[in-house]
Scaffold this active site. Sequence first.
Site, PDB file in Angstrom:
ATOM      1  N   GLU A  71     -23.156  63.877  52.888  1.00  0.00           N
ATOM      2  CA  GLU A  71     -22.717  65.183  52.050  1.00  0.00           C
ATOM      3  C   GLU A  71     -21.093  65.306  52.196  1.00  0.00           C
ATOM      4  O   GLU A  71     -20.448  65.676  51.153  1.00  0.00           O
ATOM      5  CB  GLU A  71     -23.419  66.171  52.578  1.00  0.00           C
ATOM      6  CG  GLU A  71     -24.745  66.530  52.114  1.00  0.00           C
ATOM      7  CD  GLU A  71     -25.716  65.426  52.730  1.00  0.00           C
ATOM      8  OE1 GLU A  71     -25.437  64.710  53.801  1.00  0.00           O
ATOM      9  OE2 GLU A  71     -26.771  65.180  52.117  1.00  0.00           O
ATOM     10  N   HIS A 140     -35.592  72.924  54.473  1.00  0.00           N
ATOM     11  CA  HIS A 140     -35.717  72.774  52.987  1.00  0.00           C
ATOM     12  C   HIS A 140     -35.812  74.345  52.481  1.00  0.00           C
ATOM     13  O   HIS A 140     -36.466  74.236  51.476  1.00  0.00           O
ATOM     14  CB  HIS A 140     -36.945  71.810  52.781  1.00  0.00           C
ATOM     15  CG  HIS A 140     -36.537  70.438  53.234  1.00  0.00           C
ATOM     16  ND1 HIS A 140     -36.954  70.099  54.475  1.00  0.00           N
ATOM     17  CD2 HIS A 140     -36.274  69.329  52.460  1.00  0.00           C
ATOM     18  CE1 HIS A 140     -36.703  68.714  54.742  1.00  0.00           C
ATOM     19  NE2 HIS A 140     -36.441  68.439  53.649  1.00  0.00           N
TER      20      HIS A 140
END
Lengths: 332, 343
Positions: A71, A140
């Site tokens: 990321e 998540h």
Amino acid sequence: MDTRRRKEGMAMRQLNMVQALNEALDIILNTDPYSLLLGEDIGRDGGVFRVTDGLLQKYGKERVIDTPLNELGIVGTAIGMAAYGLRPIAEIQFQDFIFPAFDQIVNQAAKIRYRSGGKFNAPVIIRAPYGGGIKGGLYHSQSGESYFVHTPGLYVLTPSNPYDAKGLLLAAHKLNDPVIFLEPKRLYRSIKSDVPEGEYTIPVGKAKKLREGDKITIITYGSMVPTVLNVVDKNNLDADVMDLITLLPMDLDSIISSVKKTGRVVIVHEAPRTLGVGAEISALISERAIEYLYAPIFRVTGFDTPFPYANEEHYLPDEDRILKYVRKSLEY
Amino acid sequence: MGSNGGGTLKFLNRFDENELLNAYRVAVYSRTLDDRIINAQRQGIIGFHTPSAGHEIPQVAMGMLLEKDDIVINYYRDLTLLLFRGVPVENLLDHFLANSEDFSHGRNMPDHYNFREYGFYSVQSPVAMHLPFAVGAAYAKVMKKENGIVLSNTGDGGTSTGDFHAALNFASVWKMPIMFVIENNGYAISLPTSEQTKAPIEKKGEAYGIPGISFDGNDIFSALEGFIKAFEYVRTQRSPILVEARIYRMGPHSTSDDPKKYRKDEIVPGSSDDPLVKFKEKLKSLGILNEEFDNEIKKWATEDIERKLEERMKIPPPSKETIIYDVYENPTWIQEEERREWL
Ligand SMILES: Cc1ncc(C[n+]2csc(CCOP(=O)(O)OP(=O)(O)O)c2C)c(N)n1
Ligand SMILES: [Mg+2]
């Protein structure tokens, strides 16, 4: 003002948010030769939520990049692209995984313009699905908007329906500063709305009033919007419902004028309460309209705990919890 | 202060006498400026400095091989390279003094340069954070079909960061025309390179498919030879390379640091091991320089800096409302309101 013109022949279709976002990306790639997408599994796979489906085939791998799994690399390189003339749109597969890139966002993207005296800017959009409701457990499901709202130099946007999603992403693409674009994944496919073909934008920095009423103001955004509307509609509440859409910079004027009218405020969000967006709204109201209030400002939020897997329907503010605080305010 | 060419290409089939002499002049000027800024910091004129003493040789070598279209995404210890690429001393002083002529309105600590006009990016503090950024800049260059390559420098400490590893991997996967230069000066503040990593720095690219090269950066000819190979590789292969220039940080990490606490100086400025002294001796032995000319260069540098510093010190500080600008293209209501209520 929405720039959408209800032109003859501008077809309306019922689309879900994934389709609407996909259309916005398609328009951007088609009209701006310097735009490009990058992220994990966004090309061949079309993204784990399918938001970028079909775009690799249409625009090629120089402009729809399947990146390595990193990321900070995705966001760090995207900022460099943006500073040197491209218009990158990075996808973070889940907002929960954005934190390795946090430094790049906060210390690079958000500060480039300032520290270079305006010689550099970073028009990068960082898209990230966020929030719970998909049985995603701790990693998540998070709603991390506050981390970004606390950072001057960023825009933080979040749509709550397909129509806004498309127009807001197209509006984000026109900004010359970095944008955190948070997509409420719970709403990706659960609602459809009329979405026009072609280009239109949703104004950045403006909230939308979704219900008009006199007795109470309910302020919310993103994934909580449909739940709040259900509460209001099922219970025939005489409420102003504000969908913020832009979390940074917030639409102060709309908030304050509604509060001055109703004198009662409930703020609803999924993120934990402590220093959540609701805290800022509450502070802004008490600085500017405290004398109009008949009741304390109540916040209905996710709990100050990590996000649980099994009990997520109880973690998320539900209709009962929202109604409880609305009544508490009305009866105060 | 760019090179002025002319003459015959006697050295490494590439450079003439004037170019070598120019490199030496820039290196001397940089050292003189460094020393003066350290003094100015002690006098309370300038707030802070991370001196480049010991870094001059690889930086002039890079300068000699850079081309106009190349972008440099450097770190805070690259003063010599800024001078070499033509950043006016006046602008550097305005930056160090954080006065109202500074391009960024005095917002940055010294050594966090902003000289886009001269082919540089803007320097941030977080170590190595600019490396993935540099890969993105290279991507933009390639996509826009622009000429040139990207050069990105950082220190030995930077090789331990995630940013470094992410940058190498992305540069390799995307096959970007970028040169990563590690200015290995032996220390990251107090930590010796031997405790920063157990692997040779030049090998760190291998696992990512990036070739590495390492050389003695204290010697002008070995630095030039190394960089000639590295630049040629990136320019012709349009692929990344990792370069380690082995040097020695001769001063403290910064004006706030006292190296006596953690090391014995191995190279003392002005001694025969000082790379600048070695550069001088080399030029003398080649008949390009003599003591008299050397003294003239040093006198000129000292006087030039003194005069310019005196002049730039007269410039007032930035107005306080510059705090508010440049957060966004247009201030939001939040900055506007804060300004109104404050001023
Ligand atoms: C991410 C980060 N951690 C810590 C610091 C504080 N710091 C500034 S410079 C430095 C050492 C850097 O050493 P090196 O990369 O070898 O470069 P040098 O200063 O030796 O040129 C440290 C720890 C920082 N700026 N950024
Ligand atoms: Mg070092």
